[in-house]
Motif scaffolding. Structure first.
Motif, PDB file in Angstrom:
ATOM      1  N   ILE A 295      32.590  41.011  39.739  1.00 45.68           N
ATOM      2  CA  ILE A 295      33.136  40.390  38.540  1.00 45.68           C
ATOM      3  C   ILE A 295      34.457  39.719  38.901  1.00 45.68           C
ATOM      4  O   ILE A 295      35.347  40.357  39.482  1.00 45.68           O
ATOM      5  CB  ILE A 295      33.361  41.446  37.439  1.00 45.68           C
ATOM      6  CG1 ILE A 295      32.013  42.065  37.022  1.00 45.68           C
ATOM      7  CG2 ILE A 295      34.052  40.825  36.232  1.00 45.68           C
ATOM      8  CD1 ILE A 295      32.157  43.224  36.048  1.00 45.68           C
ATOM      9  N   ALA A 296      34.586  38.468  38.579  1.00 42.45           N
ATOM     10  CA  ALA A 296      35.824  37.735  38.870  1.00 42.45           C
ATOM     11  C   ALA A 296      36.930  38.185  37.920  1.00 42.45           C
ATOM     12  O   ALA A 296      36.711  38.320  36.714  1.00 42.45           O
ATOM     13  CB  ALA A 296      35.589  36.233  38.730  1.00 42.45           C
ATOM     14  N   VAL A 297      38.109  38.415  38.486  1.00 40.63           N
ATOM     15  CA  VAL A 297      39.279  38.788  37.690  1.00 40.63           C
ATOM     16  C   VAL A 297      40.482  37.990  38.177  1.00 40.63           C
ATOM     17  O   VAL A 297      40.495  37.464  39.289  1.00 40.63           O
ATOM     18  CB  VAL A 297      39.590  40.302  37.796  1.00 40.63           C
ATOM     19  CG1 VAL A 297      38.510  41.134  37.134  1.00 40.63           C
ATOM     20  CG2 VAL A 297      39.769  40.725  39.253  1.00 40.63           C
ATOM     21  N   ASN A 298      41.505  37.920  37.323  1.00 44.88           N
ATOM     22  CA  ASN A 298      42.743  37.249  37.728  1.00 44.88           C
ATOM     23  C   ASN A 298      43.690  38.271  38.368  1.00 44.88           C
ATOM     24  O   ASN A 298      43.309  39.410  38.634  1.00 44.88           O
ATOM     25  CB  ASN A 298      43.389  36.526  36.550  1.00 44.88           C
ATOM     26  CG  ASN A 298      43.768  37.471  35.412  1.00 44.88           C
ATOM     27  OD1 ASN A 298      43.862  38.689  35.599  1.00 44.88           O
ATOM     28  ND2 ASN A 298      43.981  36.930  34.225  1.00 44.88           N
ATOM     29  N   GLN A 302      42.170  40.978  34.895  1.00 45.19           N
ATOM     30  CA  GLN A 302      41.593  40.581  33.612  1.00 45.19           C
ATOM     31  C   GLN A 302      40.392  39.678  33.885  1.00 45.19           C
ATOM     32  O   GLN A 302      40.455  38.769  34.710  1.00 45.19           O
ATOM     33  CB  GLN A 302      42.665  39.825  32.828  1.00 45.19           C
ATOM     34  CG  GLN A 302      42.394  39.559  31.377  1.00 45.19           C
ATOM     35  CD  GLN A 302      43.614  38.892  30.749  1.00 45.19           C
ATOM     36  OE1 GLN A 302      44.278  38.053  31.371  1.00 45.19           O
ATOM     37  NE2 GLN A 302      43.948  39.279  29.535  1.00 45.19           N
ATOM     38  N   THR A 303      39.285  39.936  33.202  1.00 47.05           N
ATOM     39  CA  THR A 303      38.106  39.087  33.352  1.00 47.05           C
ATOM     40  C   THR A 303      38.303  37.801  32.556  1.00 47.05           C
ATOM     41  O   THR A 303      39.387  37.545  32.019  1.00 47.05           O
ATOM     42  CB  THR A 303      36.848  39.814  32.841  1.00 47.05           C
ATOM     43  OG1 THR A 303      36.937  39.951  31.409  1.00 47.05           O
ATOM     44  CG2 THR A 303      36.709  41.195  33.476  1.00 47.05           C
ATOM     45  N   ALA A 310      38.483  44.638  34.746  1.00 42.30           N
ATOM     46  CA  ALA A 310      37.533  45.229  35.697  1.00 42.30           C
ATOM     47  C   ALA A 310      38.290  45.680  36.934  1.00 42.30           C
ATOM     48  O   ALA A 310      39.240  45.027  37.374  1.00 42.30           O
ATOM     49  CB  ALA A 310      36.445  44.227  36.068  1.00 42.30           C
ATOM     50  N   ILE A 311      37.865  46.819  37.497  1.00 49.39           N
ATOM     51  CA  ILE A 311      38.568  47.417  38.630  1.00 49.39           C
ATOM     52  C   ILE A 311      37.574  48.022  39.617  1.00 49.39           C
ATOM     53  O   ILE A 311      36.400  48.207  39.322  1.00 49.39           O
ATOM     54  CB  ILE A 311      39.547  48.520  38.162  1.00 49.39           C
ATOM     55  CG1 ILE A 311      38.762  49.676  37.506  1.00 49.39           C
ATOM     56  CG2 ILE A 311      40.580  47.970  37.212  1.00 49.39           C
ATOM     57  CD1 ILE A 311      39.621  50.894  37.180  1.00 49.39           C
ATOM     58  N   GLY A 312      38.094  48.365  40.801  1.00 50.50           N
ATOM     59  CA  GLY A 312      37.307  49.121  41.768  1.00 50.50           C
ATOM     60  C   GLY A 312      36.251  48.315  42.484  1.00 50.50           C
ATOM     61  O   GLY A 312      36.445  47.141  42.803  1.00 50.50           O
ATOM     62  N   ASP A 313      35.108  48.944  42.720  1.00 49.98           N
ATOM     63  CA  ASP A 313      34.055  48.329  43.529  1.00 49.98           C
ATOM     64  C   ASP A 313      33.410  47.111  42.882  1.00 49.98           C
ATOM     65  O   ASP A 313      32.728  46.341  43.567  1.00 49.98           O
ATOM     66  CB  ASP A 313      32.963  49.357  43.830  1.00 49.98           C
ATOM     67  CG  ASP A 313      33.417  50.425  44.816  1.00 49.98           C
ATOM     68  OD1 ASP A 313      34.586  50.375  45.237  1.00 49.98           O
ATOM     69  OD2 ASP A 313      32.613  51.307  45.158  1.00 49.98           O
ATOM     70  N   VAL A 314      33.590  46.917  41.563  1.00 47.56           N
ATOM     71  CA  VAL A 314      32.951  45.771  40.909  1.00 47.56           C
ATOM     72  C   VAL A 314      33.777  44.498  41.031  1.00 47.56           C
ATOM     73  O   VAL A 314      33.350  43.435  40.596  1.00 47.56           O
ATOM     74  CB  VAL A 314      32.640  46.038  39.408  1.00 47.56           C
ATOM     75  CG1 VAL A 314      31.643  47.165  39.258  1.00 47.56           C
ATOM     76  CG2 VAL A 314      33.910  46.318  38.625  1.00 47.56           C
TER      77      VAL A 314
END
Length: 467
Positions: A295-298, A302-303, A310-314
């Motif tokens: 999952i892309a986050v900044n 933040q998605t 989203a955090i961790g392995d994702v």
């Protein structure tokens, strides 16, 4: 139970439970959603913790066979009770999951057991059998972790072709095992089974074990595992694997490109892990995973949806429990208006073989590729009085520093308690402490950490002074 929350955390692994606890500490009403009946995710139940339990048990058994006589300890008829070997691991898991349940109650975090799926950006459906619960949240933190990956041509049946999960609960000591993958998971599990008598073969595609770490560490680990009679096939490409009743057959191309076949009781696939977002119904909120499933986050984790993190392995980065924990704290604090930071370059890598392997900062290969000038200080544990006293004299400490200012660029350790010793270099690099400042502080004698002092001395242009 009032199902309206300030923060809803999906997944109770190291990232998830840390995020939930930190958010609760900061005054939020928090819920955590977990699809399984116990908290802790992969790490606590089928990953970090049970693996370390079996690693410790197998190392003690190995020492009893190989070293106790040198200590003057005479044992007759030593044998491994494999059922108790596995039972102790299960007890360790139980203690840890009970501890997590206690922490949830202590911090007044509601635990919802079931599979979570988004309805929209403020509502999550949690389904457990016939029961359905709708949670309302101002913020959500996705911490659903990862699952073992496989390779084309390999169908994991969880009986003869297995993953790390199944390898932790086998019914008996296997006579033989083929492990596909020479990364962290592969070498740790190879260590466990080789120590208790299994004939282990590792098939690795690259030309080095633990290929993402400094090359010298991989070479040293190759020597260590070979001493355990592990057959290591580097530069070999697996073509497929099939279950054959009571055995598994693995087909591969060797270094010369010749087709080979090997048969063993089990084929363990340890080629990494993939992000797990199955069932989250991300499309309901407009989040589209990347091609690799992440999952892309900044920079704030933040998605593309402002109230969903989203955090961790994702998300991008190494799949490490302690990286997830840092991100869990980070996301919770961001949500509450704080300004935390994470230095991803200083998240240590650790391999829990024996000797252990640990590293932080740049490798020699990275510094060479970037054209950065550096000086090396390398001290062997063979010259350490503490290591000789404990019969743990295998390995070394390697320190890389900038000759201009004495900045510590990287520290790489293979040796006793490396996983614990690496914490000091992490702090040193984080706070920009120079190599001279590090070798001028006092180190207790005799300790494993003294090897660091001598490596710092050598990297700083001095000579080693301790034994």
């Amino acid at each position: 139970m009032d199902n309206q929350y300030d923060v809803v955390v999906i997944g109770s692994g190291p990232g998830g439970y840390v995020a939930a606890i930190r958010a609760a500490q900061l005054g939020s009403k928090v819920a955590i959603v977990e699809k399984y009946n116990t908290l802790g995710g992969t790490c606590t139940n089928v990953g970090c913790i049970p693996t370390k339990a079996l690693l410790d048990s197998s190392e003690r058994y190995h020492q009893a066979q190989e070293q106790f006589q040198a200590h003057g300890i005479q044992l007759n008829g030593i044998r491994l009770d494999f059922e108790q070997f596995i039972r102790r691991k299960a007890d360790v898991i139980k203690q840890n999951t009970a501890g997590l349940a206690y922490l949830m109650k202590k911090n007044k975090i509601d635990v919802h057991t079931g599979t979570g799926s988004f309805i929209d950006a403020t509502h999550l459906r949690v389904v457990a059998g016939e029961q359905e619960t709708i949670l309302t949240g101002r913020y959500f933190i996705i911490a659903t972790g990862s699952k073992p990956s496989s390779l084309p041509g390999i169908s994991i049946d969880k009986k003869r072709i297995i993953t790390s999960t199944e390898s932790l609960s086998l019914p008996a000591i296997p006579a033989s095992m083929v492990i596909i993958g020479g990364g962290v998971i592969g070498v740790e599990l190879a260590s466990i089974y080789a120590r208790i008598g299994t004939r282990v073969t590792i098939i690795e595609y690259t030309d080095s074990l633990i290929a993402t770490m400094d090359r010298e560490l991989g070479k040293a680990l190759y020597k260590t595992l070979s001493a355990l009679k592990i057959n290591i096939l580097l530069g070999s490409q697996v073509q497929g694997a099939t279950a054959q009743g009571e055995t598994a057959e693995v087909r591969y191309l060797d270094q010369q490109g010749q087709a080979q076949t090997i048969t063993a009781d089990y084929c363990l696939v340890a080629v990494g892990r993939r992000p797990y977002t199955d069932g989250l119904h991300l499309e309901a909120v407009g989040i589209v995973p990347e091609k690799n499933g992440k999952i892309a986050v900044n920079a704030q984790l933040q998605t593309t949806v402002a109230n969903i993190y989203a955090i961790g392995d994702v998300v991008a980065g190494p799949m490490l429990a302690h990286k997830a924990e840092e991100e869990g704290t980070f996301a919770a604090e961001i949500i509450h208006g704080h300004h935390p930071r994470i230095n991803y370059q200083l998240i240590p890598s650790v391999v829990y073989t024996w000797p252990e392997v640990a590293a932080v900062g740049a490798t020699e290969e990275q510094l060479k590729a970037q054209g950065i000038t550096y000086r090396v200080g390398k001290f062997p544990y063979l010259a350490s009085a503490r290591a000789r006293a404990s019969m743990d004299a295998e390995g070394f400490v390697k320190v890389l520093v900038s000759p201009q200012y004495g900045e510590i660029l990287g520290v790489h350790i293979i040796g006793p308690r490396a996983a614990d010793v690496i914490a000091q270099p992490v702090a040193a690099i984080e706070h920009e402490i120079t190599v001279e400042e590090m070798f001028r502080i006092s180190y207790a004698h005799p300790t494993y950490a003294e090897a660091l002092k001598d490596a710092y001395l050598m990297a700083g242009g001095q000579g080693a002074i301790n034994i």
